[in-house]
Design a protein around this motif. Structure first.
Motif, PDB file in Angstrom:
ATOM      1  N   HIS A  55      28.318  -3.459 -15.456  1.00  0.00           N
ATOM      2  CA  HIS A  55      27.415  -2.763 -14.542  1.00  0.00           C
ATOM      3  C   HIS A  55      28.216  -2.443 -13.282  1.00  0.00           C
ATOM      4  O   HIS A  55      29.382  -2.830 -13.166  1.00  0.00           O
ATOM      5  CB  HIS A  55      26.150  -3.573 -14.243  1.00  0.00           C
ATOM      6  CG  HIS A  55      26.394  -4.956 -13.737  1.00  0.00           C
ATOM      7  ND1 HIS A  55      26.794  -5.222 -12.454  1.00  0.00           N
ATOM      8  CD2 HIS A  55      26.307  -6.149 -14.358  1.00  0.00           C
ATOM      9  CE1 HIS A  55      26.928  -6.516 -12.287  1.00  0.00           C
ATOM     10  NE2 HIS A  55      26.654  -7.109 -13.438  1.00  0.00           N
ATOM     11  N   LEU A  56      27.643  -1.734 -12.355  1.00  0.00           N
ATOM     12  CA  LEU A  56      28.400  -1.231 -11.207  1.00  0.00           C
ATOM     13  C   LEU A  56      28.988  -2.356 -10.347  1.00  0.00           C
ATOM     14  O   LEU A  56      30.143  -2.260  -9.918  1.00  0.00           O
ATOM     15  CB  LEU A  56      27.531  -0.292 -10.371  1.00  0.00           C
ATOM     16  CG  LEU A  56      27.082   0.978 -11.112  1.00  0.00           C
ATOM     17  CD1 LEU A  56      26.200   1.835 -10.227  1.00  0.00           C
ATOM     18  CD2 LEU A  56      28.274   1.775 -11.616  1.00  0.00           C
ATOM     19  N   PHE A 103      35.027   1.725 -13.407  1.00  0.00           N
ATOM     20  CA  PHE A 103      33.782   2.500 -13.334  1.00  0.00           C
ATOM     21  C   PHE A 103      33.626   3.469 -14.504  1.00  0.00           C
ATOM     22  O   PHE A 103      32.518   3.673 -14.998  1.00  0.00           O
ATOM     23  CB  PHE A 103      33.669   3.219 -11.978  1.00  0.00           C
ATOM     24  CG  PHE A 103      33.351   2.279 -10.855  1.00  0.00           C
ATOM     25  CD1 PHE A 103      32.099   1.694 -10.739  1.00  0.00           C
ATOM     26  CD2 PHE A 103      34.313   1.942  -9.919  1.00  0.00           C
ATOM     27  CE1 PHE A 103      31.803   0.806  -9.714  1.00  0.00           C
ATOM     28  CE2 PHE A 103      34.038   1.055  -8.888  1.00  0.00           C
ATOM     29  CZ  PHE A 103      32.774   0.486  -8.784  1.00  0.00           C
ATOM     30  N   PRO A 118      23.615  -0.455 -16.583  1.00  0.00           N
ATOM     31  CA  PRO A 118      24.615  -0.103 -15.565  1.00  0.00           C
ATOM     32  C   PRO A 118      24.190  -0.402 -14.129  1.00  0.00           C
ATOM     33  O   PRO A 118      25.043  -0.574 -13.268  1.00  0.00           O
ATOM     34  CB  PRO A 118      24.838   1.394 -15.775  1.00  0.00           C
ATOM     35  CG  PRO A 118      23.760   1.862 -16.664  1.00  0.00           C
ATOM     36  CD  PRO A 118      23.175   0.681 -17.362  1.00  0.00           C
TER      37      PRO A 118
END
Length: 159
Positions: A55-56, A103, A118
């Motif tokens: 995820h971010l 990313f 995400p």
């Protein structure tokens, strides 16, 4: 298979375009770091393989780790391979390569895996899952690898 070579297509394209301002080695190392979680999940039998690193916020953390360890490891490896003692990767190049690696990994995996969130922990939506057919992603990455490899070889011959 947790360590998919498909992500390297984007890295090869970036290397062909940015040349000295992009480190393919740091990018590739970031891909491996990202996929340690699914590897452990497969070994230990976890239900969700893509949660904490995919995820971010996880990509930000993995990118930071990849910068710190990827720069010296890549410089050492390049010095050994090319037998040049002055091989340097700038911090700007290391940062760019690691963050593009982490990313883009989240983005590509979010298109392919249904256990990806995400925007976790803020949201557990799977907005990107199955948005694009897997074959499009697969062949797109292969074409990117081929075009990036050819572009890199052409640029290398010009240097």
């Amino acid at each position: 298979m947790p360590f998919t070579p498909l992500h390297l297509g984007l890295g090869a394209s970036c290397k062909a375009i940015a040349h000295q301002q992009f480190s393919f080695m740091i990018f590739a190392g970031t891909q491996v770091l990202m996929d340690l979680e699914p590897l452990f999940g497969m070994i230990l039998g976890w239900n969700t393989l893509h949660l904490y690193t995919h995820h971010l916020l996880g990509a930000l953390l993995i990118g930071c780790i990849a910068i710190v360890i990827g720069k010296p490891i890549s410089e050492f490896t390049l010095r050994v391979i090319f037998k040049e003692s002055n091989w340097q990767i700038s911090w700007k190049t290391a940062i760019l390569s690691a963050f593009i690696g982490s990313f883009s990994h989240v983005f590509l995996d979010a298109l392919m895996h249904t256990d990806m969130y995400p925007f976790f922990p803020l949201s557990q939506t799977q907005i990107l899952a199955t948005l694009v057919p897997y074959s499009f992603i697969f062949y797109g990455c292969l074409v990117g690898l081929a075009i990036g490899g050819i572009g890199f070889l052409i640029r290398r011959d010009e240097s």
